[in-house]
Write a protein that holds these residues in place. Structure first.
Motif, mmCIF file in Angstrom:
data_model
loop_
_atom_site.group_PDB
_atom_site.id
_atom_site.type_symbol
_atom_site.label_atom_id
_atom_site.label_comp_id
_atom_site.label_asym_id
_atom_site.label_seq_id
_atom_site.Cartn_x
_atom_site.Cartn_y
_atom_site.Cartn_z
ATOM 1 N N GLY A 161 0.816 -1.205 0.000
ATOM 2 C CA GLY A 161 0.000 0.000 0.000
ATOM 3 C C GLY A 161 0.851 1.256 0.000
ATOM 4 N N ILE A 162 1.961 1.247 0.756
ATOM 5 C CA ILE A 162 2.862 2.405 0.767
ATOM 6 C C ILE A 162 3.479 2.615 -0.609
ATOM 7 C CG2 ILE A 162 5.057 3.247 1.694
ATOM 8 C CD1 ILE A 162 4.305 1.905 4.344
ATOM 9 N N ALA A 163 3.918 1.525 -1.242
ATOM 10 C CA ALA A 163 4.516 1.639 -2.580
ATOM 11 C C ALA A 163 3.522 2.211 -3.583
ATOM 12 C CB ALA A 163 5.014 0.271 -3.038
ATOM 13 N N MET A 164 2.275 1.800 -3.483
ATOM 14 C CA MET A 164 1.268 2.296 -4.412
ATOM 15 C C MET A 164 0.954 3.767 -4.150
ATOM 16 S SD MET A 164 0.939 -0.185 -6.384
ATOM 17 C CE MET A 164 -0.207 0.737 -7.413
ATOM 18 N N ARG A 165 0.959 4.184 -2.908
ATOM 19 C CA ARG A 165 0.728 5.598 -2.606
ATOM 20 C C ARG A 165 1.898 6.440 -3.099
ATOM 21 N NH1 ARG A 165 -1.393 3.455 2.246
ATOM 22 N NH2 ARG A 165 0.401 4.102 3.486
ATOM 23 N N LEU A 166 3.125 5.892 -2.987
ATOM 24 C CA LEU A 166 4.280 6.604 -3.532
ATOM 25 C C LEU A 166 4.181 6.726 -5.050
ATOM 26 C CD1 LEU A 166 7.168 5.074 -1.390
ATOM 27 C CD2 LEU A 166 6.361 7.435 -1.327
ATOM 28 N N GLU A 167 3.742 5.642 -5.699
ATOM 29 C CA GLU A 167 3.591 5.691 -7.153
ATOM 30 C C GLU A 167 2.572 6.757 -7.549
ATOM 31 O OE1 GLU A 167 3.427 2.297 -10.478
ATOM 32 O OE2 GLU A 167 1.508 2.578 -9.475
ATOM 33 N N ALA A 168 1.532 6.915 -6.746
ATOM 34 C CA ALA A 168 0.497 7.900 -7.072
ATOM 35 C C ALA A 168 1.019 9.332 -7.043
ATOM 36 C CB ALA A 168 -0.672 7.748 -6.091
ATOM 37 N N VAL A 169 2.122 9.566 -6.297
ATOM 38 C CA VAL A 169 2.682 10.924 -6.267
ATOM 39 C C VAL A 169 3.954 11.027 -7.084
ATOM 40 C CG1 VAL A 169 1.650 11.438 -4.032
ATOM 41 C CG2 VAL A 169 3.951 10.444 -4.110
ATOM 42 N N GLY A 170 4.221 10.025 -7.927
ATOM 43 C CA GLY A 170 5.311 10.129 -8.883
ATOM 44 C C GLY A 170 6.560 9.334 -8.575
#
Length: 262
Positions: A161-170
């Motif tokens: 989930g953290i990795a996906m949230r990071l991906e969402a901000v670039g």
């Protein structure tokens, strides 16, 4: 009638008295372990030696109880050398078994509320909150998930989930994984040093908790809070140094990135 009921009423036979003496084969049968296992435990010092009379070794009820305890400790994941050391301390009166079992329960309690999960493809999309093209292939390629038939194994839903949230901000997945590896490396080293320090403190008497159970519960919550605070302050310092050095001004802005991707 082919069978005739006996006229004598059924009489229950008295239970056999408990055994007080066993040969090694009889002890093996009673404990449901091979004889070679009993010999192995003796060779490693986990099982006390038998009484030798003539050429025959005789074991008692204490040996049977010890074998049952060894089996229970093995079920808890202890290796035979650790079991030997624990039982030696118990025999010397240095450790209380009931107290140790309470400590063991606290030690094995999870610190992170993050357990592996298996999900369907639809469940995986719901978990990560994204349906971008190529997402499953990327997650599989970077070993962030594993496919088993029609389901996917997610070892760490929280980190995913953290990795996906990071991906969402670039922040791409590769960078997120590198960041995770750095944090894991240094936190793992710190955790090992802390455990070693606390074990030494218990041994030399510098740490003497009144009750182990509440102490471990407090350590769990306070430890997580301390890591969050220390890491947060360290990041503040590093970002402040980045700003004061002027390096922050060299990071390409939005306009530059837009021109680069035309």
């Amino acid at each position: 009638m082919l069978l005739e009921m006996s006229a004598t009423p059924y009489m229950s036979t008295p239970a056999d008295p408990p055994r007080t003496e066993y040969t090694i084969d009889e002890l093996a049968a009673a404990a449901k372990v091979p004889s070679r296992t009993i010999r192995f435990y003796q060779s490693r010092g986990a099982l006390m030696p038998p009484e030798i009379r003539g050429r025959v070794a005789y074991y008692g009820a204490a040996h049977l109880d010890r074998l049952k305890l060894i089996a229970q400790l093995q079920d808890r994941g202890l290796r035979i050398d650790a079991i030997r050391d624990l039982l030696t301390s118990i025999d010397r009166g240095e450790v209380d078994l009931a107290e140790w079992l309470g400590v063991e329960q606290q030690v094995n309690a999870p610190w992170a509320n993050d357990q592996p999960r298996t999900v369907t493809e639809e469940g995986l999309y719901e978990l990560v909150g994204s349906r971008r093209p190529g997402l499953l292939a990327d997650l599989l390629r970077h070993h962030m998930i594993e496919r088993h038939g029609d389901v996917y194994l997610v070892q760490s839903p929280a980190l995913l989930g953290i990795a996906m949230r990071l991906e969402a901000v670039g922040v791409d997945l590769v960078t997120a994984l590198r960041a995770e590896g750095l944090v894991r490396k240094h936190i793992g080293r710190a955790a090992g040093d802390l455990v070693e320090m606390f074990v030494q403190g218990f041994g030399d008497g510098a740490i003497s908790p009144r009750e182990f159970g509440p102490s471990f519960e407090s350590l769990r919550s306070l430890g997580m809070d301390a890591v969050r605070i220390i890491f947060g302050r360290a990041m503040e310092q590093e970002l402040r140094k980045l700003y004061e050095s002027g390096a922050l001004a060299k990071i390409p802005g939005r306009a530059h990135r837009a021109r680069k991707h035309r």
